[in-house]
Design an enzyme around this catalytic site. Structure first.
Site, PDB file in Angstrom:
ATOM      1  N   GLU A   1       2.215   1.878  -3.405  1.00  0.00           N
ATOM      2  CA  GLU A   1       1.136   2.463  -4.234  1.00  0.00           C
ATOM      3  C   GLU A   1       1.083   3.981  -4.042  1.00  0.00           C
ATOM      4  OE1 GLU A   1      -3.085   3.809  -3.536  1.00  0.00           O
ATOM      5  OE2 GLU A   1      -3.002   1.699  -2.960  1.00  0.00           O
ATOM      6  N   HIS A   2       1.147   4.433  -2.797  1.00  0.00           N
ATOM      7  CA  HIS A   2       1.133   5.872  -2.517  1.00  0.00           C
ATOM      8  C   HIS A   2       2.334   6.573  -3.152  1.00  0.00           C
ATOM      9  CE1 HIS A   2      -1.849   6.871   0.889  1.00  0.00           C
ATOM     10  NE2 HIS A   2      -2.224   5.710   0.365  1.00  0.00           N
TER      11      HIS A   2
ATOM     12  N   GLU B   1      -4.117   7.763   7.788  1.00  0.00           N
ATOM     13  CA  GLU B   1      -5.096   6.858   7.171  1.00  0.00           C
ATOM     14  C   GLU B   1      -5.403   5.694   8.121  1.00  0.00           C
ATOM     15  OE1 GLU B   1      -5.794   4.531   2.896  1.00  0.00           O
ATOM     16  OE2 GLU B   1      -3.894   5.536   3.311  1.00  0.00           O
TER      17      GLU B   1
ATOM     18  N   HIS C   1       0.828  -1.205   0.000  1.00  0.00           N
ATOM     19  CA  HIS C   1       0.000   0.000   0.000  1.00  0.00           C
ATOM     20  C   HIS C   1       0.864   1.256   0.000  1.00  0.00           C
ATOM     21  CE1 HIS C   1      -2.207   3.151   2.375  1.00  0.00           C
ATOM     22  NE2 HIS C   1      -3.079   2.942   1.407  1.00  0.00           N
TER      23      HIS C   1
END
Length: 419
Positions: free
Chosen positions: A49-50, A126, A46
């Site tokens: 991905e960022h 997040e 993840h």
């Protein structure tokens, strides 16, 4: 009708031309998700991905965003337990821009150490956001409990400890190990010129030769039956009941989808009508299946007043017992099939949905079913097929329960299940 190609370097391309639309959606699918991580780098998929949005050798993060804002396009990405997808939806006349920017992000992201440190704060917030969202937390706790002995149970976002440990070396190493030729599928749906599409992709991918793959073969996941609570001083209780469902390739998948429509998958479902409409005990109550390569999960969710926990679980038990006793009626079977087909066919009108369907299917199961084949699979489901799935799914000994809210810590949740 979709077509399959293999680029000269070995990367798979699946494309579906829809000539009557003015848009096109391009997606890069990578078979890298939290299931491919270890406990000490959980969340790295993840985080990568960022970082692909944080700048390349020739574009800043702002310039990446402006590339699509200036043409009215959409750019986004997501990470799941089994894969990652970067995608863009643009007017058909701007497909070349989408290809150029997405490949630049994929192959030339800079992973600037300063940007990495800033993005850690973003991802930590997040994680905090999920912790402050009790409904999301209940679903995450259920997954963690059900797949307690497998990597499917690890959170996609990772933990505060793992996220703060990431550095450029770890991120680049993860890319090299998992973003390989055999793990990437390019998916395109919409209005495009076939020859130009292949020519542009060949140009952008011709230098990409990474065939490294160091993944270990993972044991098949098993279902862990257990109850778990998380006390939070909030007004509602958030309940998630988990049952073993159907994998992506299981013959039980379509009977399960049809059964779920009647059980809790719609506003006319038995759960919704009984618990919300007739008894007024919940605003939100529903069920849904999640399917992975090797296993599946059926989740029943309800957000309720803490004082109604026992009663709501009794009502869920009641509907399950009725389902196990009587199954579906012929009318319910027909209604659910039409509902499922209608939802599927409406989804075909979206280039984004079509891109996702063919890309994910090719990546995870190496097979794409045509719309005709999907409709046939739905139509072929019998009452006997549904009965078989009901008997497989609704087993008390293979049930898990997660509850978030003002719940007694010593409460025996599993004793409340009785079907």
């Amino acid at each position: 009708m979709f077509k399959k190609y293999t680029l000269s370097n070995g990367v798979r391309l699946v494309a579906e031309k829809i000539p009557y639309v003015k848009s096109v959606t391009l997606g890069f699918w990578i078979e890298a998700g939290s299931i491919h991580e270890e406990t000490n780098n959980n969340g790295i998929t993840h985080f990568v991905e960022h970082m692909l949005f944080k700048g390349t050798d020739k574009r800043s993060a702002r310039e990446i965003a402006e590339s699509f804002d200036s043409i009215g396009g959409q750019l986004n990405a997501f990470t799941s337990k089994e894969c990652t997808c970067f995608y863009a939806k643009v007017l058909d006349t701007h497909l070349s821009i989408a290809i150029d920017v997405l490949t630049d992000m994929l192959f030339h992201s800079s992973f600037n150490p300063g940007e990495i440190e800033k993005e850690k704060s973003v991802v930590l917030e997040e994680i905090n956001m999920y912790e402050d969202s009790p409904e999301d937390l209940a679903h995450e706790l259920l997954s963690k409990t059900v797949f307690k002995h497998h990597k499917l149970g690890m959170p996609v976002l990772g933990t505060g400890e793992t996220v703060t440990s990431f550095d450029r070396r770890k991120l680049v190493s993860f890319i090299e190990e998992h973003y390989s030729i055999e793990n990437i599928v390019v998916s395109v749906a919409g209005n495009f010129d076939e020859d130009q599409l292949i020519e542009q992709l060949e140009e952008k991918f011709n230098h990409f030769t990474n065939r490294k793959s160091t993944r270990k073969v993972e044991n098949n996941p098993s279902f862990n039956a257990e109850g778990i609570t998380r006390y939070k001083d909030i007004e509602q209780l958030h309940i998630c009941l988990g049952l073993e469902g159907a994998s992506l390739t299981s013959r039980d998948l379509y009977p399960l989808l049809i059964m779920n429509n009647i059980f809790g998958g719609s506003m006319s479902s038995r759960l919704f009508q009984n618990i919300r409409e007739d008894k007024g005990l919940a605003y939100s109550v529903f069920s849904y299946p999640s399917s992975y390569k090797e296993i599946g999960l059926l989740t029943v969710y309800a957000g309720i007043n803490p004082s109604q926990l026992d009663e709501v679980l009794k009502l869920i038990n009641y509907e399950i017992r009725n389902l196990k006793k009587d199954g579906l009626t012929k009318d319910e079977l027909h209604k659910s099939k039409e509902q499922l087909k209608g939802s599927y066919m409406l989804g075909l009108e979206s280039t984004s949905s079509r891109m996702s369907a063919i890309g994910k299917s090719e990546l995870l199961i190496n097979r794409i079913y045509s719309p005709k084949e999907i409709l046939e699979k739905i139509d072929q489901v019998t009452l006997s097929d549904v009965r078989e799935v009901i008997d497989k799914v609704f087993v008390v000994e293979k049930s898990a329960l997660a509850v978030v809210g003002k719940v007694e810590q010593d409460k025996d949740l599993m004793s409340l299940l009785d079907y």
